[in-house]
Design a protein around this motif. Structure first.
Motif, PDB file in Angstrom:
ATOM      1  N   ASP A   4       0.825  -1.206   0.000  1.00  0.00           N
ATOM      2  CA  ASP A   4       0.000   0.000   0.000  1.00  0.00           C
ATOM      3  C   ASP A   4       0.861   1.260   0.000  1.00  0.00           C
ATOM      4  O   ASP A   4       0.542   2.245  -0.669  1.00  0.00           O
ATOM      5  CB  ASP A   4      -0.935   0.003   1.215  1.00  0.00           C
ATOM      6  N   GLU A   5       1.959   1.243   0.758  1.00  0.00           N
ATOM      7  CA  GLU A   5       2.850   2.402   0.777  1.00  0.00           C
ATOM      8  C   GLU A   5       3.423   2.662  -0.608  1.00  0.00           C
ATOM      9  O   GLU A   5       3.583   3.813  -1.023  1.00  0.00           O
ATOM     10  CB  GLU A   5       3.979   2.165   1.783  1.00  0.00           C
ATOM     11  N   HIS A   8       0.858   4.419  -2.823  1.00  0.00           N
ATOM     12  CA  HIS A   8       0.666   5.831  -2.520  1.00  0.00           C
ATOM     13  C   HIS A   8       1.592   6.726  -3.346  1.00  0.00           C
ATOM     14  O   HIS A   8       1.306   7.906  -3.541  1.00  0.00           O
ATOM     15  CB  HIS A   8       0.916   6.095  -1.025  1.00  0.00           C
ATOM     16  N   THR A  11       0.604   8.244  -7.617  1.00  0.00           N
ATOM     17  CA  THR A  11      -0.476   9.151  -8.025  1.00  0.00           C
ATOM     18  C   THR A  11      -0.105   9.966  -9.269  1.00  0.00           C
ATOM     19  O   THR A  11      -0.910  10.140 -10.175  1.00  0.00           O
ATOM     20  CB  THR A  11      -0.837  10.094  -6.872  1.00  0.00           C
ATOM     21  N   HIS A  30      -6.854   0.357  -5.607  1.00  0.00           N
ATOM     22  CA  HIS A  30      -6.468   1.122  -4.410  1.00  0.00           C
ATOM     23  C   HIS A  30      -7.161   2.482  -4.384  1.00  0.00           C
ATOM     24  O   HIS A  30      -7.564   2.966  -3.320  1.00  0.00           O
ATOM     25  CB  HIS A  30      -4.945   1.296  -4.413  1.00  0.00           C
ATOM     26  N   CYS A  34      -9.069   4.838  -1.290  1.00  0.00           N
ATOM     27  CA  CYS A  34      -8.125   5.781  -0.676  1.00  0.00           C
ATOM     28  C   CYS A  34      -8.478   7.213  -1.105  1.00  0.00           C
ATOM     29  O   CYS A  34      -8.188   7.622  -2.230  1.00  0.00           O
ATOM     30  CB  CYS A  34      -6.690   5.446  -1.075  1.00  0.00           C
ATOM     31  N   CYS A  37      -5.322   9.571  -1.973  1.00  0.00           N
ATOM     32  CA  CYS A  37      -4.757   9.385  -3.320  1.00  0.00           C
ATOM     33  C   CYS A  37      -5.713   9.905  -4.387  1.00  0.00           C
ATOM     34  O   CYS A  37      -5.276  10.456  -5.405  1.00  0.00           O
ATOM     35  CB  CYS A  37      -4.452   7.907  -3.564  1.00  0.00           C
TER      36      CYS A  37
END
Length: 248
Positions: A4-5, A8, A11, A30, A34, A37
């Motif tokens: 997940d990191e 991020h 984008t 994702h 989120c 994002c």
């Protein structure tokens, strides 16, 4: 969690349609969960649109006029005719025309030759300008699509919207403005990096648009914008129109 990191940081690349395959599908999934994002992608897309508008160029006026003037006179295919031999044509001109007619013909040829040279020079200048704009657009897009790209937004004291995009990996920063009024004839906008209170010149900004700032951000904590005498200054001579803190 580590996966997940990583997502991020994508984008900027997603906003430029630079993701492919499994990475694109993973980020799209994702993005649906989120909100941070999703907001950042929207900001990057808006910035990309400003960059594209800023570097687009209309066709040079002389080239446009020449094309529109000649468009109805140029054949799709040349007629099948056999030109007379140069020697015979020269002999015919010499016999049938006086020296004034011949001189006029030479002068006309020189005039058309000069016009062709000017048109060629104009075309070369337009090509050079287009190549420069293309390189600038590529550099700006590279900063925007960097995996560590970070954007901050603010407004000048005149109300113009501004965005600064930085990339520590590329050691570059891009400045984008919208609604910035044209400077007076003897003035120019100048960008600055604020190195802990010391203002470092970062390039001139002729007016509204986007530009790659000169010099890397380094340890700068903010980006400034002032109105300076034409040609710029070594140090700010006016009150900043903008002092925008950079992301950590």
């Amino acid at each position: 969690m580590k996966h997940d990191e990583h997502l991020h940081t994508l984008t900027g690349a997603y906003a430029l349609d630079a993701l492919t395959g499994e990475e694109q599908r993973a980020f799209a999934a994702h993005l649906r969960r989120c909100e941070a994002c999703l907001g950042e992608v929207g900001e990057f897309e808006a910035t990309a649109a400003r960059l594209a508008a800023a570097v687009s160029l209309p066709a040079p006026a002389p080239m446009r006029r020449a094309v529109l003037t000649r468009i109805d006179t140029v054949r799709q295919a040349p007629p099948r005719t056999r030109p007379p031999a140069p020697a015979l044509l020269t002999t015919a001109l010499t016999r049938r025309a006086g020296p004034f007619v011949i001189a006029a013909s030479i002068a006309a040829a020189a005039t058309f030759g000069g016009l062709a040279v000017r048109q060629h020079q104009q075309a070369e200048q337009a090509r050079t300008q287009a190549q420069h704009s293309a390189r600038q657009a590529q550099d700006l897009a590279a900063v925007l699509a960097a995996s560590d790209a970070r954007a901050v937004h603010g407004r000048t004291t005149t109300g113009a919207a501004t965005t600064v995009v930085t990339s520590a990996l590329r050691e570059e920063a891009a400045f984008v403005s919208s609604g910035l009024p044209a400077p007076p004839a003897d003035r120019t906008y100048q960008l600055w990096f604020d190195d802990q209170g010391t203002m470092r010149p970062a390039g001139l900004l002729p007016g509204d648009g986007a530009t790659l700032m000169e010099g890397g951000p380094g340890t700068a904590r903010a980006v400034g914008l002032t109105l300076e005498p034409s040609g710029g200054s070594l140090r700010p001579t006016t009150t900043p129109l903008l002092l925008l803190p950079l992301p950590a």
